[in-house]
Scaffold this motif. Structure first.
Motif, PDB file in Angstrom:
ATOM      1  N   THR A  53       8.017   2.610 119.520  1.00  0.00           N
ATOM      2  CA  THR A  53       7.091   1.639 118.941  1.00  0.00           C
ATOM      3  C   THR A  53       6.487   0.755 120.021  1.00  0.00           C
ATOM      4  OG1 THR A  53       8.356   1.633 116.888  1.00  0.00           O
ATOM      5  CG2 THR A  53       6.872  -0.228 117.259  1.00  0.00           C
ATOM      6  N   GLN A  54       7.304   0.339 120.970  1.00  0.00           N
ATOM      7  CA  GLN A  54       6.800  -0.492 122.060  1.00  0.00           C
ATOM      8  C   GLN A  54       5.741   0.254 122.868  1.00  0.00           C
ATOM      9  OE1 GLN A  54       9.618  -1.375 125.124  1.00  0.00           O
ATOM     10  NE2 GLN A  54       8.341  -2.926 126.064  1.00  0.00           N
ATOM     11  N   GLN A  55       6.012   1.518 123.173  1.00  0.00           N
ATOM     12  CA  GLN A  55       5.050   2.301 123.950  1.00  0.00           C
ATOM     13  C   GLN A  55       3.742   2.486 123.186  1.00  0.00           C
ATOM     14  OE1 GLN A  55       7.267   5.863 124.677  1.00  0.00           O
ATOM     15  NE2 GLN A  55       8.463   4.965 126.342  1.00  0.00           N
ATOM     16  N   ARG A  56       3.847   2.666 121.871  1.00  0.00           N
ATOM     17  CA  ARG A  56       2.642   2.905 121.074  1.00  0.00           C
ATOM     18  C   ARG A  56       1.836   1.643 120.814  1.00  0.00           C
ATOM     19  NH1 ARG A  56       5.026   7.166 116.620  1.00  0.00           N
ATOM     20  NH2 ARG A  56       5.294   8.880 118.075  1.00  0.00           N
ATOM     21  N   THR A  57       2.455   0.482 120.932  1.00  0.00           N
ATOM     22  CA  THR A  57       1.749  -0.763 120.627  1.00  0.00           C
ATOM     23  C   THR A  57       1.444  -1.602 121.857  1.00  0.00           C
ATOM     24  OG1 THR A  57       3.845  -1.902 120.188  1.00  0.00           O
ATOM     25  CG2 THR A  57       2.713  -0.912 118.302  1.00  0.00           C
ATOM     26  N   GLU A  58       1.761  -1.110 123.043  1.00  0.00           N
ATOM     27  CA  GLU A  58       1.476  -1.885 124.250  1.00  0.00           C
ATOM     28  C   GLU A  58      -0.009  -2.181 124.397  1.00  0.00           C
ATOM     29  OE1 GLU A  58       3.142   0.087 127.622  1.00  0.00           O
ATOM     30  OE2 GLU A  58       4.982  -1.079 127.529  1.00  0.00           O
ATOM     31  N   VAL A  59      -0.860  -1.246 123.981  1.00  0.00           N
ATOM     32  CA  VAL A  59      -2.296  -1.450 124.119  1.00  0.00           C
ATOM     33  C   VAL A  59      -2.787  -2.618 123.272  1.00  0.00           C
ATOM     34  CG1 VAL A  59      -2.765   0.925 124.757  1.00  0.00           C
ATOM     35  CG2 VAL A  59      -2.779   0.290 122.367  1.00  0.00           C
ATOM     36  N   LEU A  60      -2.079  -2.974 122.230  1.00  0.00           N
ATOM     37  CA  LEU A  60      -2.502  -4.099 121.397  1.00  0.00           C
ATOM     38  C   LEU A  60      -2.494  -5.419 122.160  1.00  0.00           C
ATOM     39  CD1 LEU A  60      -0.721  -3.238 118.035  1.00  0.00           C
ATOM     40  CD2 LEU A  60      -3.125  -2.916 118.624  1.00  0.00           C
ATOM     41  N   TRP A  61      -1.643  -5.508 123.192  1.00  0.00           N
ATOM     42  CA  TRP A  61      -1.595  -6.729 123.983  1.00  0.00           C
ATOM     43  C   TRP A  61      -2.887  -6.904 124.779  1.00  0.00           C
ATOM     44  CZ3 TRP A  61       1.821 -10.097 122.584  1.00  0.00           C
ATOM     45  CH2 TRP A  61       3.015  -9.665 122.007  1.00  0.00           C
ATOM     46  N   GLU A  62      -3.581  -5.828 125.049  1.00  0.00           N
ATOM     47  CA  GLU A  62      -4.837  -5.895 125.787  1.00  0.00           C
ATOM     48  C   GLU A  62      -6.037  -6.086 124.862  1.00  0.00           C
ATOM     49  OE1 GLU A  62      -5.083  -5.996 129.102  1.00  0.00           O
ATOM     50  OE2 GLU A  62      -2.889  -5.977 129.130  1.00  0.00           O
ATOM     51  N   LEU A  63      -5.797  -6.137 123.573  1.00  0.00           N
ATOM     52  CA  LEU A  63      -6.879  -6.261 122.609  1.00  0.00           C
ATOM     53  C   LEU A  63      -7.668  -7.553 122.805  1.00  0.00           C
ATOM     54  CD1 LEU A  63      -8.151  -4.787 120.255  1.00  0.00           C
ATOM     55  CD2 LEU A  63      -6.606  -5.992 118.733  1.00  0.00           C
ATOM     56  N   ARG A  67     -11.592  -7.803 123.510  1.00  0.00           N
ATOM     57  CA  ARG A  67     -12.476  -8.593 122.652  1.00  0.00           C
ATOM     58  C   ARG A  67     -13.293  -9.588 123.477  1.00  0.00           C
ATOM     59  NH1 ARG A  67     -13.008 -13.221 120.068  1.00  0.00           N
ATOM     60  NH2 ARG A  67     -11.105 -14.180 120.814  1.00  0.00           N
ATOM     61  N   THR A  68     -12.667 -10.226 124.439  1.00  0.00           N
ATOM     62  CA  THR A  68     -13.360 -11.185 125.298  1.00  0.00           C
ATOM     63  C   THR A  68     -14.430 -10.490 126.119  1.00  0.00           C
ATOM     64  OG1 THR A  68     -11.364 -12.542 125.416  1.00  0.00           O
ATOM     65  CG2 THR A  68     -13.020 -12.916 127.097  1.00  0.00           C
ATOM     66  N   ALA A  69     -14.104  -9.324 126.665  1.00  0.00           N
ATOM     67  CA  ALA A  69     -15.090  -8.579 127.454  1.00  0.00           C
ATOM     68  C   ALA A  69     -16.262  -8.150 126.587  1.00  0.00           C
ATOM     69  CB  ALA A  69     -14.429  -7.372 128.106  1.00  0.00           C
ATOM     70  N   ALA A  70     -15.980  -7.672 125.378  1.00  0.00           N
ATOM     71  CA  ALA A  70     -17.059  -7.259 124.478  1.00  0.00           C
ATOM     72  C   ALA A  70     -17.928  -8.448 124.095  1.00  0.00           C
ATOM     73  CB  ALA A  70     -16.469  -6.611 123.230  1.00  0.00           C
ATOM     74  N   LYS A  71     -17.320  -9.601 123.883  1.00  0.00           N
ATOM     75  CA  LYS A  71     -18.071 -10.816 123.545  1.00  0.00           C
ATOM     76  C   LYS A  71     -18.987 -11.220 124.699  1.00  0.00           C
ATOM     77  CE  LYS A  71     -17.023 -15.360 121.598  1.00  0.00           C
ATOM     78  NZ  LYS A  71     -15.944 -16.302 121.288  1.00  0.00           N
ATOM     79  N   ASP A  72     -18.460 -11.120 125.931  1.00  0.00           N
ATOM     80  CA  ASP A  72     -19.270 -11.448 127.111  1.00  0.00           C
ATOM     81  C   ASP A  72     -20.433 -10.470 127.261  1.00  0.00           C
ATOM     82  OD1 ASP A  72     -17.589 -13.557 127.644  1.00  0.00           O
ATOM     83  OD2 ASP A  72     -16.445 -12.495 129.202  1.00  0.00           O
ATOM     84  N   ILE A  73     -20.170  -9.195 127.025  1.00  0.00           N
ATOM     85  CA  ILE A  73     -21.231  -8.184 127.128  1.00  0.00           C
ATOM     86  C   ILE A  73     -22.307  -8.444 126.083  1.00  0.00           C
ATOM     87  CG2 ILE A  73     -21.737  -5.725 126.767  1.00  0.00           C
ATOM     88  CD1 ILE A  73     -18.976  -5.154 128.059  1.00  0.00           C
TER      89      ILE A  73
END
Length: 88
Positions: A53-63, A67-73
């Motif tokens: 579960t930890q391996q599969r959800t690690e990417v959520l920490w980068e969400l 989101r910030t990068a998409a907002k800036d773009i």
């Protein structure tokens, strides 16, 4: 005259009771050990599931960063559209 075996009856009863107590304790100990082994096996499975579960959800920490990068773009694209005379 009394026989010596008459005086040993209490000893034999004590031995039988002692053996029964030891037998019950041994059975209980075996049951406890078996239960602990089953619990350990389930705990190992749970630990492995948590790792997966930890391996599969690690990417959520980068969400948030995504989101910030998409907002800036989006803000940059909106600013560029305004600079080029697009809809205001």
């Amino acid at each position: 005259m009394t026989l010596a075996t008459d005086h040993l009856t209490g000893w034999w009863v004590g031995y039988v009771i002692g053996a029964a107590v030891v037998l019950v304790v041994a059975v209980l100990l075996i049951l406890i050990i078996a239960t602990v082994r089953r619990i350990a096996a389930v705990a190992a499975d749970a630990t492995e599931s948590l790792r997966t579960t930890q391996q599969r959800t690690e990417v959520l920490w980068e969400l948030e960063a995504t989101r910030t990068a998409a907002k800036d773009i989006l803000a940059g694209a909106t600013e560029a559209r305004h600079a080029l005379g697009g809809n205001r």
